[in-house]
Write a protein that holds these residues in place. Structure first.
Motif, mmCIF file in Angstrom:
data_model
loop_
_atom_site.group_PDB
_atom_site.id
_atom_site.type_symbol
_atom_site.label_atom_id
_atom_site.label_comp_id
_atom_site.label_asym_id
_atom_site.label_seq_id
_atom_site.Cartn_x
_atom_site.Cartn_y
_atom_site.Cartn_z
ATOM 1 N N THR A 170 41.752 36.907 34.551
ATOM 2 C CA THR A 170 42.616 36.462 33.451
ATOM 3 C C THR A 170 41.986 36.706 32.079
ATOM 4 O O THR A 170 42.705 36.924 31.098
ATOM 5 C CB THR A 170 42.938 34.967 33.605
ATOM 6 O OG1 THR A 170 41.709 34.233 33.741
ATOM 7 C CG2 THR A 170 43.809 34.731 34.825
ATOM 8 N N ASP A 171 40.648 36.686 32.007
ATOM 9 C CA ASP A 171 39.995 36.929 30.710
ATOM 10 C C ASP A 171 39.800 38.414 30.421
ATOM 11 O O ASP A 171 39.251 38.787 29.374
ATOM 12 C CB ASP A 171 38.656 36.192 30.635
ATOM 13 C CG ASP A 171 37.689 36.636 31.729
ATOM 14 O OD1 ASP A 171 37.965 37.646 32.416
ATOM 15 O OD2 ASP A 171 36.659 35.968 31.902
ATOM 16 N N LYS A 172 40.230 39.279 31.375
ATOM 17 C CA LYS A 172 40.205 40.737 31.206
ATOM 18 C C LYS A 172 38.794 41.323 31.114
ATOM 19 O O LYS A 172 38.615 42.496 30.759
ATOM 20 C CB LYS A 172 40.980 41.164 29.943
ATOM 21 C CG LYS A 172 42.398 40.625 29.864
ATOM 22 C CD LYS A 172 43.279 41.152 30.972
ATOM 23 C CE LYS A 172 44.716 40.674 30.822
ATOM 24 N NZ LYS A 172 45.602 41.138 31.906
ATOM 25 N N THR A 173 37.766 40.546 31.432
ATOM 26 C CA THR A 173 36.393 41.037 31.299
ATOM 27 C C THR A 173 35.811 41.543 32.611
ATOM 28 O O THR A 173 34.794 42.218 32.613
ATOM 29 C CB THR A 173 35.477 39.928 30.755
ATOM 30 O OG1 THR A 173 35.494 38.820 31.665
ATOM 31 C CG2 THR A 173 35.946 39.469 29.381
ATOM 32 N N SER A 174 36.426 41.198 33.721
ATOM 33 C CA SER A 174 35.920 41.638 35.027
ATOM 34 C C SER A 174 37.093 41.788 35.991
ATOM 35 O O SER A 174 38.251 41.654 35.597
ATOM 36 C CB SER A 174 34.890 40.645 35.571
ATOM 37 O OG SER A 174 35.458 39.357 35.718
ATOM 38 N N TYR A 175 36.777 42.038 37.272
ATOM 39 C CA TYR A 175 37.809 42.277 38.268
ATOM 40 C C TYR A 175 37.591 41.357 39.474
ATOM 41 O O TYR A 175 36.464 40.983 39.789
ATOM 42 C CB TYR A 175 37.781 43.729 38.729
ATOM 43 C CG TYR A 175 38.025 44.719 37.615
ATOM 44 C CD1 TYR A 175 39.304 45.200 37.346
ATOM 45 C CD2 TYR A 175 36.974 45.161 36.820
ATOM 46 C CE1 TYR A 175 39.528 46.103 36.321
ATOM 47 C CE2 TYR A 175 37.189 46.058 35.787
ATOM 48 C CZ TYR A 175 38.461 46.528 35.535
ATOM 49 O OH TYR A 175 38.673 47.419 34.516
ATOM 50 N N LYS A 176 38.705 41.040 40.124
ATOM 51 C CA LYS A 176 38.652 40.195 41.316
ATOM 52 C C LYS A 176 39.158 40.997 42.505
ATOM 53 O O LYS A 176 40.151 41.726 42.418
ATOM 54 C CB LYS A 176 39.512 38.941 41.104
ATOM 55 C CG LYS A 176 39.405 37.919 42.224
ATOM 56 C CD LYS A 176 40.205 36.663 41.910
ATOM 57 C CE LYS A 176 39.567 35.860 40.795
ATOM 58 N NZ LYS A 176 40.255 34.554 40.597
ATOM 59 N N ILE A 177 38.451 40.857 43.645
ATOM 60 C CA ILE A 177 38.812 41.579 44.861
ATOM 61 C C ILE A 177 39.450 40.617 45.851
ATOM 62 O O ILE A 177 38.895 39.544 46.136
ATOM 63 C CB ILE A 177 37.572 42.235 45.500
ATOM 64 C CG1 ILE A 177 36.922 43.210 44.524
ATOM 65 C CG2 ILE A 177 37.941 42.960 46.795
ATOM 66 C CD1 ILE A 177 35.615 43.810 45.038
ATOM 67 N N TYR A 178 40.615 40.992 46.365
ATOM 68 C CA TYR A 178 41.327 40.204 47.370
ATOM 69 C C TYR A 178 41.215 40.917 48.719
ATOM 70 O O TYR A 178 41.172 42.149 48.779
ATOM 71 C CB TYR A 178 42.791 40.030 46.989
ATOM 72 C CG TYR A 178 43.013 39.254 45.715
ATOM 73 C CD1 TYR A 178 43.340 37.908 45.746
ATOM 74 C CD2 TYR A 178 42.890 39.883 44.473
ATOM 75 C CE1 TYR A 178 43.550 37.199 44.575
ATOM 76 C CE2 TYR A 178 43.088 39.177 43.295
ATOM 77 C CZ TYR A 178 43.412 37.831 43.347
ATOM 78 O OH TYR A 178 43.609 37.126 42.190
ATOM 79 N N PHE A 179 41.227 40.120 49.799
ATOM 80 C CA PHE A 179 40.998 40.673 51.136
ATOM 81 C C PHE A 179 42.085 40.258 52.115
ATOM 82 O O PHE A 179 42.783 39.253 51.917
ATOM 83 C CB PHE A 179 39.647 40.186 51.687
ATOM 84 C CG PHE A 179 38.467 40.494 50.823
ATOM 85 C CD1 PHE A 179 37.787 41.695 50.957
ATOM 86 C CD2 PHE A 179 38.037 39.582 49.873
ATOM 87 C CE1 PHE A 179 36.691 41.974 50.163
ATOM 88 C CE2 PHE A 179 36.934 39.859 49.063
ATOM 89 C CZ PHE A 179 36.269 41.063 49.215
ATOM 90 N N TYR A 180 42.190 41.028 53.180
ATOM 91 C CA TYR A 180 42.963 40.613 54.341
ATOM 92 C C TYR A 180 42.138 39.582 55.115
ATOM 93 O O TYR A 180 40.912 39.579 55.045
ATOM 94 C CB TYR A 180 43.268 41.799 55.260
ATOM 95 C CG TYR A 180 44.118 42.873 54.618
ATOM 96 C CD1 TYR A 180 45.488 42.687 54.436
ATOM 97 C CD2 TYR A 180 43.547 44.076 54.205
ATOM 98 C CE1 TYR A 180 46.270 43.668 53.844
ATOM 99 C CE2 TYR A 180 44.323 45.068 53.613
ATOM 100 C CZ TYR A 180 45.680 44.861 53.434
ATOM 101 O OH TYR A 180 46.441 45.831 52.851
ATOM 102 N N ASN A 181 42.766 38.704 55.856
ATOM 103 C CA ASN A 181 42.134 37.737 56.757
ATOM 104 C C ASN A 181 41.451 36.561 56.061
ATOM 105 O O ASN A 181 40.829 35.737 56.715
ATOM 106 C CB ASN A 181 41.108 38.412 57.685
ATOM 107 C CG ASN A 181 41.743 39.446 58.587
ATOM 108 O OD1 ASN A 181 41.661 40.639 58.323
ATOM 109 N ND2 ASN A 181 42.372 38.998 59.658
ATOM 110 N N THR A 182 41.538 36.469 54.731
ATOM 111 C CA THR A 182 40.962 35.314 54.043
ATOM 112 C C THR A 182 41.615 35.157 52.682
ATOM 113 O O THR A 182 42.077 36.143 52.084
ATOM 114 C CB THR A 182 39.438 35.451 53.869
ATOM 115 O OG1 THR A 182 38.918 34.274 53.232
ATOM 116 C CG2 THR A 182 39.086 36.659 53.019
ATOM 117 N N THR A 183 41.660 33.926 52.181
ATOM 118 C CA THR A 183 42.172 33.674 50.835
ATOM 119 C C THR A 183 41.049 33.666 49.810
ATOM 120 O O THR A 183 41.308 33.591 48.602
ATOM 121 C CB THR A 183 42.905 32.318 50.779
ATOM 122 O OG1 THR A 183 42.012 31.273 51.215
ATOM 123 C CG2 THR A 183 44.132 32.332 51.685
#
Length: 254
Positions: A212-225
């Protein structure tokens, strides 16, 4: 002939399970044990191909017996099926012992015979051979040696002196294990560093988004939240691998 050992301290249920297995094939020899001492003696005297273990014995722990069996060189990968009346035992059993399955009481004859035939068939022997060749690591979780298959690791996060390995079977917390050490132990082409505190398995990545702060990235995965972070120093490599896996260009979307 296949040797099957049943550890069950209820005499009636022990005989019931034994008869169900015997009726399914004449190539099964069943050893019955009502306590862990009898079970260990049978396991060390005979070569057991499959264990049925009641987790909640009256005065002992079937889970503890399974842990001891796993310490024996010849039984590190032998099939174990837990017997229980409590579903809550399932996840700890899978985490600690890497068992194949669990069955709930009262017994279902068809299910037991199906599981037994499946595990002791030629097809399952091939699966066992595959598991022996598959890479795994052994980590110490609260003084218990836990075996984790590398292919089941989704991502790893490290905070100060604590590492958390997220897998398709749950998460494992290990003290005093660095990210660098874990990376060298895992040593897999699909598991890459994405941040100074994270390793990720590119096979499980679902999407990558800016925070949300546009300074980094978040990785989402299958099989977990749960999610991991993607640092700028690792962005190019991770995104290239992810693009190759999905056949698209994620740079158009982040």
């Amino acid at each position: 002939m296949y040797n099957i050992l049943i550890l069950e301290d209820d005499c009636i249920q022990l005989k019931t399970l034994s008869e169900i297995i015997k009726q399914s094939s004449d190539v099964y020899k069943v050893y019955e044990a009502s306590n862990t001492a009898e079970a260990m003696k049978a396991a060390l005297t005979e070569r057991i191909d499959l264990f049925y273990i009641d987790i909640s014995l009256k005065n002992e722990s079937g889970l503890k017996f399974a842990e001891e069996i796993r310490k024996e060189e010849g039984y590190k990968l032998t099939w174990i099926v837990f017997v229980t009346i409590y579903k809550d035992y399932m996840l700890p059993a899978f985490k600690k012992i890497h068992c194949y399955d669990y069955i709930l009481k009262p017994y279902n004859k068809e299910n037991i015979q199906k599981i037994t035939k499946l595990l002791l068939s030629d097809d399952r022997a091939q699966v066992a051979a595959t598991e022996i060749r598959e890479n795994f690591i052994i980590v110490n979780v609260k003084n218990i040696q836990v075996k984790i298959f590398v292919s089941e690791i989704i991502f790893v996060e490290v905070f100060i002196r604590t590492s958390i390995i997220h897998t398709i079977n749950g998460s494992f917390t290990i003290d005093y294990l660095s990210l660098k050490k874990l990376n060298s132990m895992i040593n897999d082409k699909n598991i890459l560093q994405s941040h100074r505190s994270y390793l990720v398995n590119v096979k499980y990545i679902n999407k990558i988004e800016k925070t949300t702060d546009k300074t980094s990235y978040k990785i989402y995965f299958y099989n977990t939240t749960d999610t991991a972070l993607l640092g700028n120093n690792y962005k190019k490599c991770i995104i290239e691998r992810f693009n190759n896996a999905i056949g698209g260009d994620i740079n158009d979307r982040i």
